[in-house]
Design a protein around this motif. Structure first.
Motif, PDB file in Angstrom:
ATOM      1  N   VAL A  28      23.615 -43.924  86.832  1.00 35.94           N
ATOM      2  CA  VAL A  28      24.085 -43.764  85.454  1.00 35.94           C
ATOM      3  C   VAL A  28      23.105 -42.918  84.655  1.00 35.94           C
ATOM      4  N   GLU A  42      26.396 -41.841  79.400  1.00 32.63           N
ATOM      5  CA  GLU A  42      27.613 -41.875  80.208  1.00 32.63           C
ATOM      6  C   GLU A  42      28.397 -43.161  79.946  1.00 32.63           C
ATOM      7  N   SER A  43      29.713 -43.032  79.973  1.00 37.11           N
ATOM      8  CA  SER A  43      30.579 -44.201  79.837  1.00 37.11           C
ATOM      9  C   SER A  43      31.213 -44.520  81.190  1.00 37.11           C
ATOM     10  N   LEU A  44      31.692 -45.744  81.316  1.00 34.93           N
ATOM     11  CA  LEU A  44      32.362 -46.149  82.553  1.00 34.93           C
ATOM     12  C   LEU A  44      33.614 -45.318  82.777  1.00 34.93           C
ATOM     13  N   GLU A  60      34.217 -52.020  87.777  1.00 31.78           N
ATOM     14  CA  GLU A  60      33.759 -53.288  87.213  1.00 31.78           C
ATOM     15  C   GLU A  60      33.664 -54.359  88.295  1.00 31.78           C
ATOM     16  N   ASN A  97      30.765 -53.708  90.908  1.00 33.16           N
ATOM     17  CA  ASN A  97      29.414 -53.792  90.368  1.00 33.16           C
ATOM     18  C   ASN A  97      29.191 -55.001  89.464  1.00 33.16           C
ATOM     19  N   LEU A 119      30.373 -55.948  86.659  1.00 32.51           N
ATOM     20  CA  LEU A 119      30.066 -55.583  85.280  1.00 32.51           C
ATOM     21  C   LEU A 119      30.701 -56.543  84.288  1.00 32.51           C
ATOM     22  N   LYS A 124      29.852 -55.752  80.799  1.00 34.67           N
ATOM     23  CA  LYS A 124      28.447 -55.497  80.497  1.00 34.67           C
ATOM     24  C   LYS A 124      28.235 -54.013  80.219  1.00 34.67           C
ATOM     25  N   LEU A 139      26.527 -50.357  80.372  1.00 37.73           N
ATOM     26  CA  LEU A 139      25.813 -49.595  81.393  1.00 37.73           C
ATOM     27  C   LEU A 139      24.411 -49.258  80.903  1.00 37.73           C
ATOM     28  N   LYS A 140      23.469 -49.143  81.846  1.00 35.96           N
ATOM     29  CA  LYS A 140      22.099 -48.796  81.514  1.00 35.96           C
ATOM     30  C   LYS A 140      21.696 -47.546  82.288  1.00 35.96           C
ATOM     31  N   GLN A 152      20.919 -47.181  86.228  1.00 38.74           N
ATOM     32  CA  GLN A 152      21.652 -48.196  86.985  1.00 38.74           C
ATOM     33  C   GLN A 152      22.440 -47.536  88.113  1.00 38.74           C
ATOM     34  N   LEU A 180      25.517 -47.538  90.585  1.00 38.31           N
ATOM     35  CA  LEU A 180      26.843 -48.122  90.711  1.00 38.31           C
ATOM     36  C   LEU A 180      27.429 -47.832  92.077  1.00 38.31           C
TER      37      LEU A 180
END
Length: 335
Positions: A292, A296-298, A313, A316, A318, A321, A323-324, A327, A329
């Motif tokens: 990530v 950035e977005s999911l 989701e 991972n 999620l 949650k 994102l960091k 991270q 994925l």
């Protein structure tokens, strides 16, 4: 939504659109590949069919470039809306002109508006005027009654007219004989679809492998500002189904032969410059991952790799949650 006779202004605009039947039919024929593509996206996102014709109201499906801070693309998106939708923009690529990415983003946006507003008329108002302005009107006036078809709300004339135009072109498509026009058709092998591209390549090479003229491929992918496809910005190409099959077959053959990427002059790149997914032989299934990046977005990640947000989701853990950056994925299930 409302039919042709729900408001006199709907008929006024319907007749304006069709006052020259031959011209209208030609305009509709020119727009048909994009229209059908948008229709498929609307069905996928459970959006009212009238919104398939929203680009007609905005641009007649033309990929209008955005100069300075003006709206761009067939959806006429401003930069702030595009950023909110997760569309990427830089010197070589403008996601607002990317038919695939922008259409998916708009349909997701419209579906979200309806979840909040529960009225497709207000969804159109929100698209034209802004979500928060419409929410304030709902707080002040409550949801409008079903009639009249054009809510009597204190909105700008251009916003009210936007909804009227959408209902008018929908009226023509719903009942073309009433306006002495015939709607065009498009063979299935000419329907547009996206082809996943996993490595950079010259557009001339992609066009050649797809059996297309380079200019035709560029017209279908106006978001690209150069003659080289950078998959970091746009990991796909839009083209008719018949050409998509040719390109997929050519890429598979090249992959099998180890020629997995090309420079702008069509020279194959050494394996060291290609994705590890293509250059590293292994007998075990390879599970793709993504690190990530900041901001950035999911949704962006899911769209880039052509996987669903729910899959990411689940893989991972999620479950809402945030994102960091940094991270890792998982993109594929085990095996």
């Amino acid at each position: 939504m409302a039919d042709c006779d729900a408001d006199p202004q709907i008929m006024v605009w319907a007749h304006r659109y069709t006052q020259n039947p031959q011209r209208f039919e030609q305009q509709m024929s020119d727009a048909l590949p994009q229209l059908i593509y948008v229709q498929q996206a609307a069905e996928k996102h459970d959006v009212a069919g009238e919104f398939v014709l929203l680009p007609w109201v905005e641009s007649q499906y033309h990929p209008i470039p955005g100069h300075r801070n003006l709206p761009a693309g067939m959806w006429q998106l401003v930069q702030s809306t595009a950023h909110h939708m997760g569309l990427h923009m830089d010197r070589g690529y403008d996601g607002r002109l990317d038919t695939s990415a922008a259409t998916d983003g708009v349909m997701d946006l419209l579906h979200g508006y309806h979840d909040q507003l529960h009225d497709w008329r207000l969804v159109d108002y929100a698209f034209n005027r802004g979500e928060f302005g419409v929410q304030r009107l709902v707080q002040q006036h409550g949801l409008p009654p079903d009639e009249p078809a054009i809510p009597k709300w204190p909105v700008p004339k251009v916003t009210r007219e936007h909804l009227t135009k959408l209902l008018a072109i929908s009226c023509v498509v719903r009942d073309p004989s009433r306006f002495n026009v015939e709607l065009p058709t498009l063979p299935a092998d000419q329907h547009l679809e996206t082809v996943r591209i996993d490595h950079g390549m010259a557009l001339s090479l992609a066009a050649n492998q797809a059996g297309m003229e380079t200019g035709a491929l560029k017209r279908l992918n106006p978001a690209l500002q150069t003659n080289f496809l950078n998959t970091d910005a746009q990991p796909h190409l839009l083209m008719p189904h018949r050409n998509a099959e040719l390109l997929r077959n050519a890429m598979q053959i090249a992959n099998d032969q180890g020629m997995v990427a090309s420079t702008s002059d069509n020279t194959p790149l050494p394996a060291a410059y290609t994705d590890q997914a293509y250059s590293t032989p292994t007998d075990a299934p390879r599970i793709r991952t993504h690190v990530v990046k900041s901001g950035e977005s999911l949704w962006q990640i899911a769209h880039h790799y052509s996987v669903s947000m729910s899959t990411l989701e689940r893989l991972n853990h999620l479950h809402g949650k945030a994102l960091k950056p940094g991270q890792v994925l998982k993109l594929d299930p085990p095996g």
